[in-house]
Design a protein around this motif. Structure first.
Motif, PDB file in Angstrom:
ATOM      1  N   ALA A  18       0.758  -1.157  -0.163  1.00  0.00           N
ATOM      2  CA  ALA A  18      -0.081   0.051  -0.042  1.00  0.00           C
ATOM      3  C   ALA A  18       0.909   1.191  -0.132  1.00  0.00           C
ATOM      4  CB  ALA A  18      -0.936   0.039   1.341  1.00  0.00           C
ATOM      5  N   ARG A  19       2.091   1.134   0.627  1.00  0.00           N
ATOM      6  CA  ARG A  19       2.863   2.536   0.737  1.00  0.00           C
ATOM      7  C   ARG A  19       3.474   2.666  -0.520  1.00  0.00           C
ATOM      8  NH1 ARG A  19       3.478   0.482   6.182  1.00  0.00           N
ATOM      9  NH2 ARG A  19       5.045  -0.976   5.672  1.00  0.00           N
ATOM     10  N   GLN A  20       3.860   1.551  -1.231  1.00  0.00           N
ATOM     11  CA  GLN A  20       4.508   1.668  -2.540  1.00  0.00           C
ATOM     12  C   GLN A  20       3.363   2.445  -3.588  1.00  0.00           C
ATOM     13  OE1 GLN A  20       5.182  -2.418  -3.719  1.00  0.00           O
ATOM     14  NE2 GLN A  20       6.967  -2.918  -2.698  1.00  0.00           N
ATOM     15  N   ALA A  21       2.310   1.810  -3.450  1.00  0.00           N
ATOM     16  CA  ALA A  21       1.088   2.507  -4.361  1.00  0.00           C
ATOM     17  C   ALA A  21       1.037   4.087  -3.912  1.00  0.00           C
ATOM     18  CB  ALA A  21      -0.087   1.758  -4.085  1.00  0.00           C
ATOM     19  N   ALA A  22       1.150   4.323  -2.733  1.00  0.00           N
ATOM     20  CA  ALA A  22       0.648   5.705  -2.411  1.00  0.00           C
ATOM     21  C   ALA A  22       1.939   6.634  -2.548  1.00  0.00           C
ATOM     22  CB  ALA A  22       0.506   5.660  -0.870  1.00  0.00           C
ATOM     23  N   ALA A  23       2.853   5.952  -2.820  1.00  0.00           N
ATOM     24  CA  ALA A  23       4.289   6.670  -3.073  1.00  0.00           C
ATOM     25  C   ALA A  23       4.328   7.050  -4.651  1.00  0.00           C
ATOM     26  CB  ALA A  23       5.417   6.163  -2.633  1.00  0.00           C
ATOM     27  N   GLY A  24       3.210   6.437  -5.299  1.00  0.00           N
ATOM     28  CA  GLY A  24       3.537   6.292  -6.772  1.00  0.00           C
ATOM     29  C   GLY A  24       4.070   5.193  -7.581  1.00  0.00           C
ATOM     30  N   MET A 109      -7.991  -6.377   6.238  1.00  0.00           N
ATOM     31  CA  MET A 109      -7.336  -6.308   7.515  1.00  0.00           C
ATOM     32  C   MET A 109      -6.383  -5.168   7.473  1.00  0.00           C
ATOM     33  SD  MET A 109      -4.952  -9.454   7.758  1.00  0.00           S
ATOM     34  CE  MET A 109      -3.728 -10.126   6.854  1.00  0.00           C
ATOM     35  N   THR A 110      -6.085  -4.579   6.597  1.00  0.00           N
ATOM     36  CA  THR A 110      -4.597  -3.693   6.592  1.00  0.00           C
ATOM     37  C   THR A 110      -5.245  -2.247   6.538  1.00  0.00           C
ATOM     38  OG1 THR A 110      -3.663  -5.469   5.051  1.00  0.00           O
ATOM     39  CG2 THR A 110      -2.562  -3.307   5.313  1.00  0.00           C
ATOM     40  N   ASP A 111      -4.857  -1.389   7.406  1.00  0.00           N
ATOM     41  CA  ASP A 111      -5.400  -0.112   7.598  1.00  0.00           C
ATOM     42  C   ASP A 111      -4.672   0.635   6.429  1.00  0.00           C
ATOM     43  OD1 ASP A 111      -6.745  -0.365   9.986  1.00  0.00           O
ATOM     44  OD2 ASP A 111      -4.794   0.057  11.289  1.00  0.00           O
ATOM     45  N   ALA A 112      -3.501   0.492   5.735  1.00  0.00           N
ATOM     46  CA  ALA A 112      -3.040   1.190   4.990  1.00  0.00           C
ATOM     47  C   ALA A 112      -3.789   0.990   3.551  1.00  0.00           C
ATOM     48  CB  ALA A 112      -1.651   0.951   4.720  1.00  0.00           C
ATOM     49  N   MET A 113      -4.124  -0.228   3.321  1.00  0.00           N
ATOM     50  CA  MET A 113      -4.872  -0.578   2.072  1.00  0.00           C
ATOM     51  C   MET A 113      -6.603   0.005   2.318  1.00  0.00           C
ATOM     52  SD  MET A 113      -3.891  -1.991  -0.379  1.00  0.00           S
ATOM     53  CE  MET A 113      -2.255  -3.106  -0.961  1.00  0.00           C
ATOM     54  N   LEU A 114      -6.925   0.082   3.350  1.00  0.00           N
ATOM     55  CA  LEU A 114      -8.115   0.462   3.619  1.00  0.00           C
ATOM     56  C   LEU A 114      -8.170   2.077   3.639  1.00  0.00           C
ATOM     57  CD1 LEU A 114      -9.264  -1.436   6.788  1.00  0.00           C
ATOM     58  CD2 LEU A 114     -10.368  -1.382   4.646  1.00  0.00           C
ATOM     59  N   GLU A 115      -7.198   2.752   3.836  1.00  0.00           N
ATOM     60  CA  GLU A 115      -7.084   4.250   3.639  1.00  0.00           C
ATOM     61  C   GLU A 115      -7.017   4.362   2.148  1.00  0.00           C
ATOM     62  OE1 GLU A 115      -3.906   8.090   4.574  1.00  0.00           O
ATOM     63  OE2 GLU A 115      -3.886   5.867   5.741  1.00  0.00           O
TER      64      GLU A 115
END
Length: 273
Positions: A18-24, A109-115
């Motif tokens: 999720a962090r990878q995706a959020a970072a572009g 179950m993953t907060d980062a993915m839900l965000e």
């Protein structure tokens, strides 16, 4: 490895995705190597029209091995549940298909993915969607509240697959449909592959044998269970995956050639007699 430890490892790996995706960057669940972009099972799953219908962040966070929304029969007014919904791409596509009188739930179950999923929902301006936090072994919905269950390369990650299928049965209405994409195996798989967490979070080590999956569905009570193969790993694909997982030279890729594939799994909960 205990179930709780496995769950923690999978959650951490998908939080990083999720962090990878959020970072572009394009999220990846298939290990730390560079071959993931050419993975024959996980690439080019959605049509141009489908990609255009969702925010680009939803595509970046997609970690599936199929396209259940394209293969599942979804009807206006139905309620759909996506098990392990990640960035929400399949939920958003399903919501459009069931229309304003229907609803699409995403469970993760993953907060980062839900965000990310909720951000994608806001960007897409889709109102008939709800993202829930929870595990697929204990679905936070009432009995017989869903018409269709979809999932995209997630059930294989569970250490308690029988619980997942029992929960799917519980929340489906009589006549409800189970329509998921997942990685499966046929024939023997080397023990080292089964034991590798890099391959588990990459959706290979935790995959069920196709006959075992069908039997588990039958044992729960589903009928008309079937598997439609969609893509498979050949020897050269397996060689690169093994190298990325640190198993190069320990396993002959020929032992995986044709034994690991993605498939669309269908089943139905019978109508009340």
């Amino acid at each position: 490895m205990g179930t709780s430890e496995l769950t923690t490892i999978v959650r951490e790996r998908y939080s990083e995705a999720a962090r990878q995706a959020a970072a572009g960057s394009k999220a990846s669940c298939c290990g730390t190597g560079t071959s993931c972009g050419a993975d024959p099972i996980t690439t080019n799953l959605y049509s141009g029209a489908e990609s255009a219908a969702v925010p680009s962040l939803a595509m970046a966070a997609s970690l599936g091995c199929g396209n259940p929304t394209a293969l599942a029969e979804l009807r206006p007014g139905e309620t759909v549940l996506d098990l392990g919904s990640g960035g929400g791409i399949d939920v958003l596509l399903s919501a459009r298909r069931v229309g304003s009188t229907g609803k699409a739930y995403g469970l993760d179950m993953t907060d980062a993915m839900l965000e990310i999923a909720r951000e994608n929902q806001a960007r897409a301006d889709v109102t008939n969607v709800e993202f829930l936090k929870g595990v697929i072994e204990a679905i936070p919905l009432p009995d017989e509240s869903v018409d269709v269950i979809i999932s995209n390369c997630v059930i294989n990650l569970s250490g308690e697959k029988s619980k997942v299928l029992a929960e799917a049965w519980r929340v489906l209405r009589p006549g409800g449909r189970f329509a998921v994409s997942d990685v499966l195996t046929r024939g023997a798989i080397p023990a080292a592959v089964r034991e590798s967490m890099a391959l588990w979070t990459g959706c290979v080590a935790g995959a069920l044998d196709q006959d075992v999956f069908l039997q588990m569905l039958t044992d729960v009570g589903f009928v008309d269970a079937s598997i439609e193969p969609t893509r498979e790993y050949c020897g050269s694909d397996a060689a690169q995956i093994l190298e990325d997982a640190g198993l190069a030279g320990t396993i002959d890729p020929a032992n995986i050639d044709g034994h690991v594939f993605s498939g669309f799994i269908r089943a139905r909960k019978p109508e009340v007699a």
